[in-house]
Design an enzyme around this catalytic site. Structure first.
Site, PDB file in Angstrom:
ATOM      1  N   ILE A  94       7.398  55.995  53.821  1.00  0.00           N
ATOM      2  CA  ILE A  94       8.400  56.887  54.068  1.00  0.00           C
ATOM      3  C   ILE A  94       9.130  57.155  52.841  1.00  0.00           C
ATOM      4  CG2 ILE A  94      10.202  57.223  55.474  1.00  0.00           C
ATOM      5  CD1 ILE A  94       7.737  56.262  57.107  1.00  0.00           C
ATOM      6  N   LEU A  95       9.398  58.584  52.633  1.00  0.00           N
ATOM      7  CA  LEU A  95      10.192  59.069  51.553  1.00  0.00           C
ATOM      8  C   LEU A  95      10.996  60.030  52.156  1.00  0.00           C
ATOM      9  CD1 LEU A  95       9.573  58.706  48.732  1.00  0.00           C
ATOM     10  CD2 LEU A  95       8.430  60.871  48.358  1.00  0.00           C
TER      11      LEU A  95
ATOM     12  N   ASP B 262      35.411  66.041  43.278  1.00  0.00           N
ATOM     13  CA  ASP B 262      34.343  65.554  43.713  1.00  0.00           C
ATOM     14  C   ASP B 262      34.281  65.718  45.112  1.00  0.00           C
ATOM     15  OD1 ASP B 262      31.897  63.923  43.673  1.00  0.00           O
ATOM     16  OD2 ASP B 262      32.865  62.552  45.280  1.00  0.00           O
TER      17      ASP B 262
END
Length: 827
Positions: free
Chosen positions: A574-575, A496
């Site tokens: 907000i994104l 990972d």
């Protein structure tokens, strides 16, 4: 007849109840079955002599239903075991007890682990069953500390030493009487010979009683329970030599059958072998003793406003514990008062102490260096990290890798086979080859005492105990024997990215704006992400704080797994996230924006796109530094012939930039957390044997899916549960070291089994006289006994050589390693 009540799952209608009833009633030994659909319980009456509980449960599960049982675990210290057959006897007897679900006995550690259903059986009943077949249960592990165990072992060794000394001294005297003629003693004088024989009788008889009573008693117990053990064979060999000598002394057999010196020396060699074996086995578990030695014995807690010193077992969760400079932290907890540096080298491997202040976690057995700390106990007793590590290592040492199944099969048939060979040998030489009865008798005794299934029985547990103990000292916990074989055969290692290959503390490197200034974009993102625990969000918040920007709380906040966040801030929507998030919400990424995003990604940076009220206003570049040991680790894996892959939720450009830097073979990018396990399975479908390396928290499904899950550097409960191999230190090189140690330990097991096989395959026929027609070579029984003793001891000694082993990747830095409770080893 016995009655048992089982909780059944999966029943949905009356037909289900009928199905279970019909299936169980067909079983021989089941007399009555009552299944209650409403309460989801089945009451079963059965004859335990004809069928066991496990078979009943398996039949229920075969037809698609589940059985829920309340299970508990008890660990006994068991003394009196002498060979692998003893292990099999205890396991066989206890598994027959209704309610005992698992029975695993470790000959080397002299411990038995039993999982049982408390509604069917108690731990006291299990203890009684073990003692009824002649072994001694010295206590439940939780009730008996290491000191008591050591005292019991030392007492056992002391008794064996006394018995050995008696047998050896008297054996020397009897041998002198037997062969004294060669040094001028008149022992062969016909007038003195009867007196010599009676002298040997009076010398040898106390040896049989005192030195041999343990062996003869064990043989008797085995026979009464219809089992064959090595004590039975040794008793037959020693006993037949002694009885033949007695018959010769009283005139029932010719004087050629006087073997007093053989009987006594055999006893001495057998005791010598077992003594050396016991001493060596004690050394194999030193790693566990070192870990146990790290535990504090007492703790100072505040009770009624006063500081009171209490035993460590009496500390409760919530207690305030006072730790003075130089003292061990007694339990896992959180600092509530004070600041001090704490030496955590036993966990992290780093010799430099870490500063601990209010709110920081501390781990039991670490050492407070310079100031008083007060902590609130969060985990005590069995729940502390050190206690979990000790338990994990002990369970691993008791486990059985698949290769042990071969040894188990051999042991099952070994003793009957040897008895047949001994009988055939005597029959052939006396009745067919027409050799003197004494010659045939010597071959019989030699075969009985030279055979050594103990070498087979010790081959795996001793190597496992030493190898896994060695790993524990280095912070490498191999959870079971099966992981040894799987780790050795791994073809690809998947890492990972975040927190595993990288440090896990990303930093903001770029702020690209399209319609607002940099500080405004930073402030928007930091405010929107204020409540998030994601490492990327934390990086932005830290950067905003460094610039002293005014961060406010968002009115709304929603985390969108694997994509980003959506928030309301000062009435604006907000994104913040990746391309997928923007595309799903209908936001168009202009060409000039895409160019900036790709520039960041090619630089191995994660691009965070920021949109306000439908307009993309900027992109933030965040980089996570690669760990110093990553390249070295991957290079070693390549040298070992393993492929290396990286899995990440990052976009492909960023992932491939890091992969080029680290020379990674395969990249799996833009993978959502819940899909990591599917990626592992896809590789397995391609024929790969997969090891997955992750932090043990976010990666639990992938760790479970992989053949070998390696949880690294987190030291948390879930990490210990998730992986087959748990790396306590945050050192990527331990991934390689774990694989190398697994291969080395498995190699030792194979060496031990090979030696045991060669020894028995060659020497049993020699003892039976197979070389006599060609070379005139025969095996005297006393030397056969010596060879047997050497066989067992050599297996244990070979396993102990693992204590000197250092994985190849760690050899050049061994002088820098800090082993729990042990001074650094010079290079």
């Amino acid at each position: 007849m016995r009655e048992v009540t089982l909780k059944i799952t999966g029943m949905s209608c009356a037909t289900c109840a009928q199905t279970i009833t019909k299936v169980l009633m067909k079983l021989d030994g089941v007399e009555k079955v009552e299944v209650n659909l409403a309460s989801e319980k089945a009451v079963i009456h059965y004859n335990p002599d004809k069928i066991d509980l496990e078979t009943i449960i398996q039949e229920i599960e075969k037809v698609g239903y589940g059985v829920i049982r309340d299970t508990r675990e008890v660990v006994f210290n068991i003394t009196g075991m002498t060979c692998a057959t003893c292990v099999q006897t205890i396991e066989k007897v206890t598994k027959k007890i209704p309610g005992v679900l698992e029975a695993t006995v470790n000959l080397n550690a002299e411990r038995g682990r039993f999982v049982y259903d408390p509604t069917l059986v108690t731990s006291e009943e299990i203890r009684q069953a073990i003692e009824n077949i002649g072994y001694t249960v010295t206590g439940i592990e939780e009730e008996e500390g290491t000191d008591t165990e050591r005292e019991a072992r030392e007492k056992h060794i002391a008794v064996m030493k006394k018995r050995l000394i008696v047998a050896a001294v008297i054996g020397a005297v009897v041998t002198l009487l037997t062969y004294g003629e060669y040094i001028g003693l008149p022992v062969d004088d016909p007038t003195l010979l009867p007196w010599v024989l009676w002298a040997e009788f009076f010398l040898a008889t106390p040896v049989m009683y005192y030195s041999g009573k343990g062996m003869f008693a064990a043989a008797y117990r085995a026979l009464t329970h219809k089992t064959l053990s090595m004590d039975v064979m040794y008793s037959m060999g020693v006993g037949s030599a002694y009885v033949a000598s007695v018959f010769a002394t009283i005139g029932l057999l010719p004087s050629d059958f006087v073997f007093y010196e053989t009987a006594v020396l055999l006893m001495a060699f057998l005791l010598l072998g077992r003594l050396l074996e016991a001493i060596a086995k004690g050394r194999t578990s030193e790693a566990i003793k070192k870990l146990m030695g790290l535990q504090a014995k007492t703790a100072v807690v505040i009770r009624d406003g006063q500081e009171v010193e209490i035993p460590i077992k009496d500390v409760k969760v919530g207690d305030i514990v006072v730790i003075k400079p130089g003292e061990k932290v007694p339990v896992d907890g959180v600092v509530v008062d004070g600041e001090s540096y704490v030496d955590e080298s036993m966990i992290t491997g780093e010799p430099i102490p870490n500063l601990k202040k209010k709110g920081d976690e501390v781990i039991g057995a670490t050492i407070n260096k310079n100031s008083v700390l007060k902590i609130e106990a969060k985990k005590v007793g069995k729940d502390t990290l050190l206690a979990q590590i000790i338990k994990l290592v002990e369970e691993a040492q008791s486990s059985r890798p698949p290769i042990q199944r071969l040894a188990d099969r051999i042991i099952t048939y070994f003793i009957p086979t040897v008895l047949v060979i001994a009988t055939v040998s005597f029959t052939y030489w006396y009745f067919i080859a027409d050799m003197p009865s004494v010659f045939a008798f010597v071959t019989l005794v030699s075969v009985l005492v030279i055979a050594c299934p103990c070498a087979f029985g010790l081959a795996t547990p001793t190597a496992l105990t030493v190898g896994m103990g060695k790993g524990a000292e280095s912070g490498i916990l191999i959870k079971n024997g099966e992981a040894l074989e799987l780790a050795r055969n791994v073809t690809i290692v998947i890492f990972d990215k975040t927190g595993t290959l990288t440090i896990g503390k990303p930093e903001v490197t770029d702020v690209v704006t399209f319609s607002k200034d940099e500080d405004e974009v930073l402030k928007i993102v930091a405010s929107a992400e204020k409540g998030s625990e994601h490492p990327l969000a934390d990086a932005v918040v830290r950067k905003a704080k460094e610039k002293a920007l005014d961060i406010v709380d968002p009115e709304e906040f929603e985390a969108i797994t694997g994509k980003g966040v959506k928030a309301k801030l000062n009435g604006s929507t907000i994104l913040i996230g990746n391309r997928k998030l923007m595309e799903e919400n209908g936001y168009k990424i202009e060409d000039h924006m895409e160019q900036e995003i790709q520039r960041l990604e090619k630089g191995a940076k994660t691009a965070i796109i920021v949109a306000v009220d439908g307009t993309i206003v900027g992109v933030i570049g965040i980089a996570d530094m690669v760990k110093d040991t990553a390249i070295e680790t991957i290079n070693h894996l390549h040298k070992m012939g393993r492929k290396v892959a990286m899995i990440t939720g990052d976009n492909r450009r960023t992932a491939e930039a890091i992969a080029r830097q680290l020379k990674i073979d395969r990249v799996m990018a833009e993978v959502l957390p819940q899909d990591k396990a599917n990626e592992v399975k896809r590789l397995q479908d391609e024929g790969e044997i997969v090891a997955f390396v992750g932090d043990g928290i976010n990666d639990a499904p992938a760790l479970a899916q992989a053949e070998v899950g390696i949880a690294i550097g987190s030291g948390t409960d879930i990490a210990i549960e998730s992986g087959e191999i748990v790396l306590i230190k945050d050192d990527l090189r331990d991934v390689v070291a774990g694989i190398q140690l697994s291969a080395k330990t498995l190699g030792k097991i194979k060496q031990n089994l090979f030696w045991a096989m060669i020894y028995n395959t060659i020497l049993i026929p020699v003892a039976a006289g197979v070389l006599y027609p060609f070379t005139g070579i025969t095996f005297q029984p006393e030397w056969a006994g010596a060879a047997m003793a050497i066989s067992s001891v050599s297996v244990v000694t070979n396993s102990l050589l693992l204590k000197r082993y250092h994985p190849e990747i760690k050899k050049k830095v061994v002088s820098k390693e800090v082993t729990p409770g042990v001074a650094p080893t010079p290079t």
